[in-house]
Design a protein around this motif. Sequence first.
Motif, mmCIF file in Angstrom:
data_model
loop_
_atom_site.group_PDB
_atom_site.id
_atom_site.type_symbol
_atom_site.label_atom_id
_atom_site.label_comp_id
_atom_site.label_asym_id
_atom_site.label_seq_id
_atom_site.Cartn_x
_atom_site.Cartn_y
_atom_site.Cartn_z
ATOM 1 N N ILE A 101 15.485 -25.186 17.229
ATOM 2 C CA ILE A 101 14.329 -24.941 18.084
ATOM 3 C C ILE A 101 13.064 -24.941 17.234
ATOM 4 O O ILE A 101 13.047 -24.391 16.132
ATOM 5 C CB ILE A 101 14.457 -23.571 18.782
ATOM 6 N N VAL A 102 12.021 -25.554 17.760
ATOM 7 C CA VAL A 102 10.704 -25.489 17.129
ATOM 8 C C VAL A 102 9.802 -24.700 18.080
ATOM 9 O O VAL A 102 9.599 -25.090 19.228
ATOM 10 C CB VAL A 102 10.116 -26.893 16.867
ATOM 11 N N TYR A 103 9.316 -23.569 17.588
ATOM 12 C CA TYR A 103 8.447 -22.716 18.379
ATOM 13 C C TYR A 103 6.994 -22.976 18.019
ATOM 14 O O TYR A 103 6.652 -23.037 16.834
ATOM 15 C CB TYR A 103 8.746 -21.241 18.111
ATOM 16 N N PRO A 104 6.135 -23.078 19.016
ATOM 17 C CA PRO A 104 4.700 -23.237 18.730
ATOM 18 C C PRO A 104 4.132 -21.898 18.237
ATOM 19 O O PRO A 104 4.746 -20.844 18.425
ATOM 20 C CB PRO A 104 4.112 -23.618 20.084
ATOM 21 N N PRO A 105 2.948 -21.944 17.628
ATOM 22 C CA PRO A 105 2.326 -20.707 17.156
ATOM 23 C C PRO A 105 2.145 -19.706 18.304
ATOM 24 O O PRO A 105 1.763 -20.085 19.420
ATOM 25 C CB PRO A 105 0.973 -21.158 16.614
ATOM 26 N N SER A 106 2.441 -18.459 18.037
ATOM 27 C CA SER A 106 2.310 -17.423 19.067
ATOM 28 C C SER A 106 0.863 -16.973 19.264
ATOM 29 O O SER A 106 0.536 -16.377 20.284
ATOM 30 C CB SER A 106 3.177 -16.220 18.706
ATOM 31 N N TRP A 156 3.824 -22.933 12.999
ATOM 32 C CA TRP A 156 4.922 -23.455 13.805
ATOM 33 C C TRP A 156 6.194 -22.957 13.153
ATOM 34 O O TRP A 156 6.270 -22.844 11.929
ATOM 35 C CB TRP A 156 4.890 -24.983 13.812
ATOM 36 N N LEU A 157 7.210 -22.660 13.934
ATOM 37 C CA LEU A 157 8.427 -22.093 13.391
ATOM 38 C C LEU A 157 9.639 -22.941 13.786
ATOM 39 O O LEU A 157 9.872 -23.201 14.961
ATOM 40 C CB LEU A 157 8.612 -20.669 13.908
ATOM 41 N N SER A 158 10.376 -23.385 12.785
ATOM 42 C CA SER A 158 11.614 -24.130 12.991
ATOM 43 C C SER A 158 12.776 -23.162 12.763
ATOM 44 O O SER A 158 12.840 -22.504 11.726
ATOM 45 C CB SER A 158 11.696 -25.292 11.998
ATOM 46 N N PHE A 207 5.794 -23.777 9.372
ATOM 47 C CA PHE A 207 5.088 -25.017 9.039
ATOM 48 C C PHE A 207 3.671 -24.984 9.589
ATOM 49 O O PHE A 207 3.391 -24.328 10.591
ATOM 50 C CB PHE A 207 5.828 -26.223 9.630
ATOM 51 N N SER A 208 2.807 -25.758 8.961
ATOM 52 C CA SER A 208 1.404 -25.816 9.371
ATOM 53 C C SER A 208 1.194 -26.648 10.626
ATOM 54 O O SER A 208 0.279 -26.382 11.400
ATOM 55 C CB SER A 208 0.549 -26.400 8.249
ATOM 56 N N VAL A 267 11.326 -31.733 9.843
ATOM 57 C CA VAL A 267 12.319 -30.960 9.096
ATOM 58 C C VAL A 267 13.479 -30.568 10.006
ATOM 59 O O VAL A 267 14.644 -30.617 9.605
ATOM 60 C CB VAL A 267 11.667 -29.722 8.443
ATOM 61 N N THR A 268 13.195 -30.224 11.239
ATOM 62 C CA THR A 268 14.246 -29.868 12.192
ATOM 63 C C THR A 268 15.143 -31.066 12.463
ATOM 64 O O THR A 268 16.373 -30.948 12.476
ATOM 65 C CB THR A 268 13.627 -29.338 13.494
#
Length: 81
Positions: A15-20, A26-28, A43-44, A52-53
Amino acid sequence: MLHDAEAEFARYQFIVYPPSMPGAPWLSVCIGPDGHVLDAEAFSTSEEANLVTYRAEAILFASITRQMQVQRVFAAERALH
């Protein structure tokens, strides 16, 4: 065999989460079959996170496929003895 590898691979979630919030990364995340987080990386940009995911998915699938091939070879060798 490919079907078995696909079934095993489907037990994992990538899962890739957008910035909260603004300024957050960004979070993989990779979640294993037992529900535990196996890996997480910040990630930026979404492009970096998705790349990467995608690579992690490909590496895991290849690893599962190789592992199943080895298991089948050992099973076949045991059957001969």
